[in-house]
Motif scaffolding. Sequence first.
Motif, short mmCIF file in Angstrom:
data_model
loop_
_atom_site.label_atom_id
_atom_site.label_comp_id
_atom_site.label_asym_id
_atom_site.label_seq_id
_atom_site.Cartn_x
_atom_site.Cartn_y
_atom_site.Cartn_z
N PHE A 387 0.85 -1.19 0.00
CA PHE A 387 0.00 0.00 0.00
C PHE A 387 0.88 1.24 0.00
O PHE A 387 2.05 1.18 0.41
CB PHE A 387 -0.91 0.02 1.24
N ILE A 388 0.32 2.31 -0.47
CA ILE A 388 0.98 3.63 -0.47
C ILE A 388 0.27 4.50 0.57
O ILE A 388 -0.91 4.83 0.41
CB ILE A 388 0.96 4.29 -1.85
N LEU A 389 0.98 4.84 1.63
CA LEU A 389 0.43 5.72 2.68
C LEU A 389 0.92 7.14 2.42
O LEU A 389 2.13 7.38 2.37
CB LEU A 389 0.86 5.23 4.06
N SER A 390 -0.01 8.05 2.27
CA SER A 390 0.31 9.46 2.00
C SER A 390 -0.05 10.30 3.22
O SER A 390 -1.19 10.22 3.73
CB SER A 390 -0.44 9.97 0.77
N TYR A 391 0.91 11.09 3.70
CA TYR A 391 0.69 11.99 4.84
C TYR A 391 0.73 13.42 4.32
O TYR A 391 1.76 13.88 3.81
CB TYR A 391 1.77 11.79 5.91
N PHE A 392 -0.40 14.14 4.45
CA PHE A 392 -0.53 15.50 3.93
C PHE A 392 -0.14 16.48 5.04
O PHE A 392 -0.80 16.56 6.10
CB PHE A 392 -1.95 15.75 3.47
N ILE A 400 -4.62 6.10 2.26
CA ILE A 400 -3.95 4.85 1.92
C ILE A 400 -4.51 4.37 0.58
O ILE A 400 -5.74 4.33 0.39
CB ILE A 400 -4.16 3.79 3.01
N TYR A 401 -3.57 4.03 -0.32
CA TYR A 401 -3.95 3.59 -1.68
C TYR A 401 -3.23 2.26 -1.96
O TYR A 401 -2.05 2.08 -1.64
CB TYR A 401 -3.53 4.64 -2.71
N LYS A 414 -8.47 2.86 -3.84
CA LYS A 414 -8.47 3.65 -2.60
C LYS A 414 -8.87 2.76 -1.43
O LYS A 414 -9.95 2.17 -1.41
CB LYS A 414 -9.42 4.83 -2.71
N TYR A 415 -7.99 2.69 -0.44
CA TYR A 415 -8.25 1.89 0.75
C TYR A 415 -8.78 2.75 1.90
O TYR A 415 -9.62 2.31 2.66
CB TYR A 415 -6.97 1.16 1.16
#
Length: 591
Positions: A387-392, A400-401, A414-415
């Motif tokens: 998974f790809i975890l993105s922190y804005f 999480i994608y 999209k998770y």
Amino acid sequence: MSSEPGPGLPFLPGCAFRDPMKTSFHRSQTLGYKNGFAFSRLPTAGIGGERLYVNQLSQAELDELSKRPMLTYRQAKQAPPSGFIPAHVAFDKKILKFDAYFQEDVPLSAEERYRIRQVAIYYYLEDDSMSVIEPVVQNSGLLQGKLIRRHRVPKNDCGDHYHWKDLNRGMNITMYGRMYRIVDCDPFTQVLRFYAMWDDTDSIFGENRPYIIHYYLADDTVEVREVYKQNDGRDPFPILIKRQRLPKTFVDKKKTFPSCVLEISDQEVLEWYTAKDFAVGKSTTLLGRTFFIYDCDEFTRNFYRDKFGITDFQPVEIKKKPLEEVPQVIPPYNGFGVLEDSLQNCFSLLPKPPRKDVIKMLENDHKVLRYQVALESPNPEDRKRRFILSYFLSNDMISIYEPPVRNSGIIGGKYLGKTRVAKPGSTTENVMYYEPSDLTIGSTIEVFGHRFVITDADEYVLNYMESNAESFPTATLQSLRDHFRPRQVVKETAKSDIPMLGTSDQEMDELIVQVQEELKLHKYLNNKSIREAFLQCDKDGSGILDKAKFLALCDSLSVPTNSFLVNKLIDLCSCGEDKINYRDFLRAFPL
């Protein structure tokens, strides 16, 4: 010839003569009204106002005739005379004087806009009439003196007239379109003023409420007024007990008299409230409600000092009972929406959105930290999922994608949408959210019951933390440095023209598929324009471009080179010293 018949002529036709000058033929009235009371009077003239030639009885003779005859053994019992006194007798020459002023506009003057003129308002108790007189000032140039002659002044259009109950200090009264402000009154009109408190805290929703008790010396009446404050949540009805005589002790010691239907008279009351029943520091019960008097005004002090010799007027300090603090119990988080948004329902009836840090949003706009995470699950199939975890950084939200993988049996996509994720053990009173300092290589992130392990990160994460090293713990920064150190060794080896090992075509194909799925989110990209731009830049058709030229061309085409997957693809397409095989890179941009 006489116009009237002589006393000796018979009243026969032809023997009576009329006076042609006579025009009045009405009978004299024997009943009159004064101050609202009827009284009888003997006629003094006959029909048409002619003189009566009869003997009038005196009042003594009338009283003698009204006596009842004597009985055989004793005199008849007579009812006691009534104690009624008419108003024109009781209030004869009793006048209330009020000092007032009114404002007069001066339209044709450059020096003044208005004038303040002092007047005296006289109220005559015997017939409820009023007059307004302005003191005459010599050489004032104004018409002064009697402004309103003595008469009953109309109060409104309904036929009501002003009463002495309508006059008081600090009030405005309007007479014939002119408003007068009453500022003072004479000693005959003064009032005793007490400051009291009604303690109703023993009842449900009760409280301490202040009141003002007025005792009128003119007629021994009592009035209770509420102390009205702005924005206190109560209706503006300042009078609690209207001005009236209040009973203190009833004759039968019972308070069952229907006072709402009938008026209480002296026959039902043994004792009325008087001025001696009020004192500072004592409680008094008025119509079933107990008031504690804690202070009075200066005139009341002087009155009691002169009248009763009382000198102790020490004000009593009113201590309010402390309110019991009710702890605010916040219900547990239900899991819907952001915690701050759901928490607003507990603070107000109309929830308001929580305030946002606008400065932080502007400074960190489009700054995203991306990590590769693996799902920690007892199911072997879930362990292979990435998974790809993105922190804005602008709003501290996490998304999480899951990149789709062919023939894996999992749809992907999209998770988790953008939301703030709280740490385990957080409560609604003390909320702790995940921060960039918590996202280290190998750490576990719990997201709504699912556990993820961070396995990789973008180089942008390392660069951002190194540029803001003072804001992050040393352990977080060192874990990223240790993770990217082998990758930097590989780059240094690639610069020495040593071919990079360990990269297979299958890994390249899987990475390109993942990059293509991620680039679908960037709908502004035009694959045809990107391919044409790279082909035009390659003059000799070798398929190799300088890395600096390649990155500049990607920035001009808005290719997201800071993405973890795109950056990894660039590393796999590297060949030699600062060279990029752009043809392998263009495989992620099919037509």
